[in-house]
Each structure stands twice: as structure tokens, then as C-alpha cells.
Design an enzyme around this catalytic site. Sequence first.
Site, PDB file in Angstrom:
ATOM      1  N   PHE A 160       0.848  -1.183   0.000  1.00 47.92           N
ATOM      2  CA  PHE A 160       0.000   0.000   0.000  1.00 47.92           C
ATOM      3  C   PHE A 160       0.886   1.236   0.000  1.00 47.92           C
ATOM      4  CE2 PHE A 160       0.662  -1.263   4.393  1.00 47.92           C
ATOM      5  CZ  PHE A 160       0.945  -0.092   5.055  1.00 47.92           C
ATOM      6  N   ASP A 227       2.765   5.008  12.275  1.00 48.23           N
ATOM      7  CA  ASP A 227       1.952   3.991  11.616  1.00 48.23           C
ATOM      8  C   ASP A 227       1.817   4.369  10.140  1.00 48.23           C
ATOM      9  OD1 ASP A 227       0.092   2.224  10.654  1.00 48.23           O
ATOM     10  OD2 ASP A 227      -1.426   2.641  12.178  1.00 48.23           O
ATOM     11  N   PRO A 228       2.350   3.583   9.208  1.00 40.97           N
ATOM     12  CA  PRO A 228       2.319   3.975   7.795  1.00 40.97           C
ATOM     13  C   PRO A 228       0.942   3.864   7.150  1.00 40.97           C
ATOM     14  CG  PRO A 228       3.259   1.792   8.016  1.00 40.97           C
ATOM     15  CD  PRO A 228       3.059   2.306   9.411  1.00 40.97           C
ATOM     16  N   LYS A 229      -0.030   3.338   7.869  1.00 40.59           N
ATOM     17  CA  LYS A 229      -1.374   3.240   7.295  1.00 40.59           C
ATOM     18  C   LYS A 229      -2.102   4.579   7.309  1.00 40.59           C
ATOM     19  CE  LYS A 229      -2.051  -1.659   8.242  1.00 40.59           C
ATOM     20  NZ  LYS A 229      -2.883  -2.678   8.923  1.00 40.59           N
ATOM     21  N   VAL A 230      -1.520   5.553   8.005  1.00 44.31           N
ATOM     22  CA  VAL A 230      -2.114   6.889   8.080  1.00 44.31           C
ATOM     23  C   VAL A 230      -1.120   7.903   7.534  1.00 44.31           C
ATOM     24  CG1 VAL A 230      -3.117   8.642   9.592  1.00 44.31           C
ATOM     25  CG2 VAL A 230      -3.417   6.212  10.145  1.00 44.31           C
TER      26      VAL A 230
END
Length: 324
Positions: A160, A227-230
Site C-alpha cells: 500500500f 503507523d504507515p497506514k495513516v
Amino acid sequence: MRKDDYIYDIALSFAGEDRKYVEKVASELQKRNIRVFYDMFEEANLWGKNLYTYLSEIYQNKARFTVLFISKAYNEKLWTNHERVSMQARAFQESREYILPARFDSTAIPGILNTVGYIDLRNKTPDQLVDLIEKKISKDQTFLSKKWSRLTTFINPKPFIFTIKTVDTKGSPLRGCHIVLVANNATYLESHTDDKGLAHFIIRTKDSYTVLIAHSLYPSEILYNVDPKVDIKVEVQNSTTIASMTFYKSGSLPGMASSIQPLINTEGSLQLFADNIAIEGGVEQPFVFKLNKAIRLEDNEGNSLHLTFRYFKGRIALIDYSRV
């Protein structure tokens, strides 16, 4: 991804300035019962959605192919560059062509190599392009049916996109930041911010990261447990005297004639070797240093600066420096 998981056979990525041509392509694809993602066909569906997240999913996971309509206008758009990065994450994951370049002109697009085969639209009508798209999809369906009849395991986790935006204290985008993401196991990813202050990373792990930000005209910034998802935005502080840089294993300091090499000895102490550079007036090397404590260096041409290690792990260093 299995054939049935695709919502679209083809997704179209283009700049608004090129819509007249692309709309003819989209309409002809639709007439031939080819499932196409074209924004004007999806107006009601897009209404109210978080377009940043939704379009990432479309271009990364929901289309069999993407036609990227390359032009000068395409390269200057924020949204088209976001779409492109999502496509490249998909292309990085799969061992087959996914991005199909079609050129209105010779504009260079980041990540699209000149050696990649493309269609020159200056001598192709929309109908002729659709003919080629139809043939490409037909061949791919045959490929997929053979591939999935043999494949029983999913090898790679789905990547992602993680985006960091850097701005100065006035809120203006900051170009040229070197950003390094360091995982807990000391592996790392790196990128540079573009004209819009954006740096994009293709993430394959579930780790949190330490984010190191350096710039040749600004002090460094460090963020821990990110957190790399945000996606995040970072304000870089101004300074008239302090600049920063990152390096791996060794680094050449701006304005100095040689390089430095930090390391961690077997006892866990931080040590510094400097090639033809005096440390603190000529202290014997290796010089034991501490994070966030300034060190004075002088080379054989009389150039001097103060150096401060802000971070050092797995041979990756982040430093601030200023002239004496």
C-alpha cells in the site's frame, strides 16, 4: 488477484486537459462491453467518498490494467500523480505489465522508464487505441486462466502507499527533503519530496517506522513509532544556520574535503572515524560520541563545522551541521 475480483477491465488515468480524447476512448470501451473506470461514468458513485482512499483502491487493486495518458498536463497534476503512485505499487507487486502508457507528448513521468513500451497517440485515433486495449485484455484473460489453474498460494503481501507531506513554518510545500523510514529491524525505505512537498513509499510490512527527515537548508526532524497506514504532514522548522543530511555507512560533509564514518562497537558505544578530518582539535580516533551533542570538525583545508548526530541505527545516520 483472480479474474473475478476485478471490478474493471481497464482504468483510465489522465489530466483534465486531455479529456476530449479520453472521453471518446471511454465511450467506445463501454460500447464494446469492456468494463471501464472513467470518472464521468462514476459521478454518482464518487459522490461523498474519500477520493484519496477510494481512487487508491481502484488504481491499485480493482482494475486489470490502467491506461496512463502521458502529457505535460498529467505530470503537473496532484491527483494524477497520486493515481500513478498507486499504479506503481500494483506493478511492483505483480510480475507482469499493468501500467499501459499512452503518450500525447514526450513528457518524462517519474517511475515510467523510457524503455517501457508505449502507444504514441499522435498517430492513433481513439477507436484505434480501443482496438489495442481490447486485444490486450483478451490476451490477459488467457494468461490469467492458465496462471490461476497452477497457483495455489499467495506469495507476496499486498503493498500500500504511505505518503508524507512536508511544509515549512508558513505552510508552504517543502521540496527536496530526503526522508528515510527505518523499521524496527533496521531495514529502511527512502524517498524525496516533490514540488508539492510529497514523498511516497510502497509499504509491504506491518511495522511501525522511525521517520528521519533531512534537508540541505533546514534542521532535521525525527518522528518515532509512525503507523504507515495513516498519511502524515510534517512541519519542518526554519533556521538560518543549521542544515541536515542522512547517509548510510559513511557520508561526505558539504564544504569539507573528506568523509566521516560512524559505527557502534561491540560494547555498544558510538564511535566516529573521520578521513583526513580532525575531531575536536585532533582527539585520537575512533572518537566516542553521543547523540544530540555537538562535535567540532576541521579538514585539511581549514574548513570547520559543528556536527550533531540526531539518530544512528543499523549504519543509518541523521545529522545536523552548521558552520563554525
